[in-house]
Design a protein around this motif. Structure first.
Motif, PDB file in Angstrom:
ATOM      1  N   GLN A  78     -27.681 -31.318  -5.206  1.00 28.94           N
ATOM      2  CA  GLN A  78     -29.078 -31.319  -4.769  1.00 28.94           C
ATOM      3  C   GLN A  78     -29.187 -30.788  -3.342  1.00 28.94           C
ATOM      4  N   LEU A  79     -28.184 -31.116  -2.518  1.00 32.37           N
ATOM      5  CA  LEU A  79     -28.173 -30.641  -1.137  1.00 32.37           C
ATOM      6  C   LEU A  79     -28.078 -29.109  -1.101  1.00 32.37           C
ATOM      7  N   MET A  80     -27.273 -28.543  -1.992  1.00 29.57           N
ATOM      8  CA  MET A  80     -27.143 -27.086  -2.049  1.00 29.57           C
ATOM      9  C   MET A  80     -28.479 -26.433  -2.418  1.00 29.57           C
ATOM     10  N   HIS A  81     -29.206 -27.051  -3.344  1.00 27.30           N
ATOM     11  CA  HIS A  81     -30.517 -26.512  -3.722  1.00 27.30           C
ATOM     12  C   HIS A  81     -31.496 -26.603  -2.541  1.00 27.30           C
ATOM     13  N   GLU A 104     -18.692 -23.846  -9.469  1.00 28.18           N
ATOM     14  CA  GLU A 104     -19.479 -24.809 -10.257  1.00 28.18           C
ATOM     15  C   GLU A 104     -20.885 -24.248 -10.468  1.00 28.18           C
ATOM     16  N   THR A 105     -21.421 -24.471 -11.643  1.00 29.94           N
ATOM     17  CA  THR A 105     -22.771 -24.008 -11.988  1.00 29.94           C
ATOM     18  C   THR A 105     -23.769 -24.342 -10.883  1.00 29.94           C
ATOM     19  N   GLN A 106     -23.776 -25.616 -10.472  1.00 30.66           N
ATOM     20  CA  GLN A 106     -24.830 -26.086  -9.575  1.00 30.66           C
ATOM     21  C   GLN A 106     -24.571 -25.756  -8.109  1.00 30.66           C
ATOM     22  N   MET A 107     -23.512 -25.010  -7.851  1.00 29.51           N
ATOM     23  CA  MET A 107     -23.302 -24.446  -6.517  1.00 29.51           C
ATOM     24  C   MET A 107     -23.620 -22.947  -6.560  1.00 29.51           C
ATOM     25  N   LEU A 108     -23.181 -22.276  -7.621  1.00 26.82           N
ATOM     26  CA  LEU A 108     -23.303 -20.817  -7.699  1.00 26.82           C
ATOM     27  C   LEU A 108     -24.747 -20.344  -7.915  1.00 26.82           C
ATOM     28  N   LEU A 109     -25.499 -21.044  -8.775  1.00 27.07           N
ATOM     29  CA  LEU A 109     -26.875 -20.599  -9.040  1.00 27.07           C
ATOM     30  C   LEU A 109     -27.750 -20.724  -7.784  1.00 27.07           C
ATOM     31  N   PRO A 110     -27.724 -21.875  -7.070  1.00 27.38           N
ATOM     32  CA  PRO A 110     -28.539 -21.922  -5.843  1.00 27.38           C
ATOM     33  C   PRO A 110     -28.075 -20.927  -4.772  1.00 27.38           C
ATOM     34  N   LEU A 111     -26.771 -20.644  -4.720  1.00 28.16           N
ATOM     35  CA  LEU A 111     -26.292 -19.641  -3.753  1.00 28.16           C
ATOM     36  C   LEU A 111     -26.826 -18.244  -4.108  1.00 28.16           C
ATOM     37  N   ALA A 112     -26.897 -17.953  -5.404  1.00 25.36           N
ATOM     38  CA  ALA A 112     -27.487 -16.671  -5.836  1.00 25.36           C
ATOM     39  C   ALA A 112     -28.950 -16.604  -5.391  1.00 25.36           C
TER      40      ALA A 112
END
Length: 215
Positions: A78-81, A104-112
């Motif tokens: 959540q922090l990454m988002h 990880e899915t939930q790190m890579l998608l928000p970074l994109a």
């Protein structure tokens, strides 16, 4: 929100009296007596996000990670988002590095999304590629999102949790961090078109290699 912080302060006093901050520094959650305190703080973190208090939510998320460095509650996602939403590249990259830069899915998608928001499309595309390598359903998800057909998949969601690296995880992320995805209405169309362009280029290259062999 003020009522919640009063509860946290009261629980904090209990934790101090019990010496938990000294004994379990960075390892909260490993001791069962620290879990009610962590649950309340995590709920407060969620409430701040729901209220749109993003700066305060980030402060709370950072504090949760200091208390529990192993992140048993999944605060890092959540922090990454939140960092992506705030276009905070420095903290986003530092957070990813803190957790060994795992794919990880939930790190890579928000970074994109972060790099898309920063108008750095090559970097955004790189994270999309990494996401599709890490999560077998990413291409299907991006295609469905671009075509506004995601509801077809929502019925398949398991109410008792999601399986990592699947469509379920991507849908869970979409619901939990809707504030980020709503802020970039054209992102999915763009990401899907980039993946399609890559696939076409690969097919062309494979076709060329095949025709060269014949020669």
């Amino acid at each position: 929100s003020d009522h919640s912080s009063d509860i946290i302060r009261a629980l904090e006093q209990q934790m101090k009296k019990a010496g938990a901050f000294k004994e379990y520094a960075g390892e909260f959650w490993t001791a069962p007596e620290t879990r009610p305190y962590m649950r309340v703080r995590y709920t407060y973190f969620d409430v701040l996000i729901s209220c749109g208090m993003m700066h305060r939510a980030i402060g709370e998320g950072q504090r949760l990670l200091e208390l529990c460095e192993n992140d048993n509650l999944g605060v890092r996602y959540q922090l990454m988002h939140l960092y992506a939403y705030m276009e905070d590249e420095m903290h986003a990259l530092a957070l990813h590095k803190q957790f060994d830069s795992y794919e990880e899915t939930q790190m890579l998608l928000p970074l994109a999304i972060l790099y898309y928001k920063l108008n750095q499309f090559d970097k955004a595309e790189d994270y999309i590629k990494r996401l599709s390598a890490a999560n077998k359903d990413a291409k299907k998800f991006l295609r469905a999102a671009a075509q506004d057909r995601l509801e077809d998949y929502f019925d398949q969601l398991n109410p008792f949790g999601y399986q990592p690296f699947t469509m379920e995880e991507l849908l869970e992320e979409l619901m939990k961090s809707s504030y980020l995805f709503d802020s970039v209405p054209y992102f999915f169309t763009w990401a899907n078109s980039r993946l399609r362009a890559q696939t076409t280029a690969k097919k062309k290259a494979a076709g060329k290699a095949g025709s060269n062999k014949k020669l």
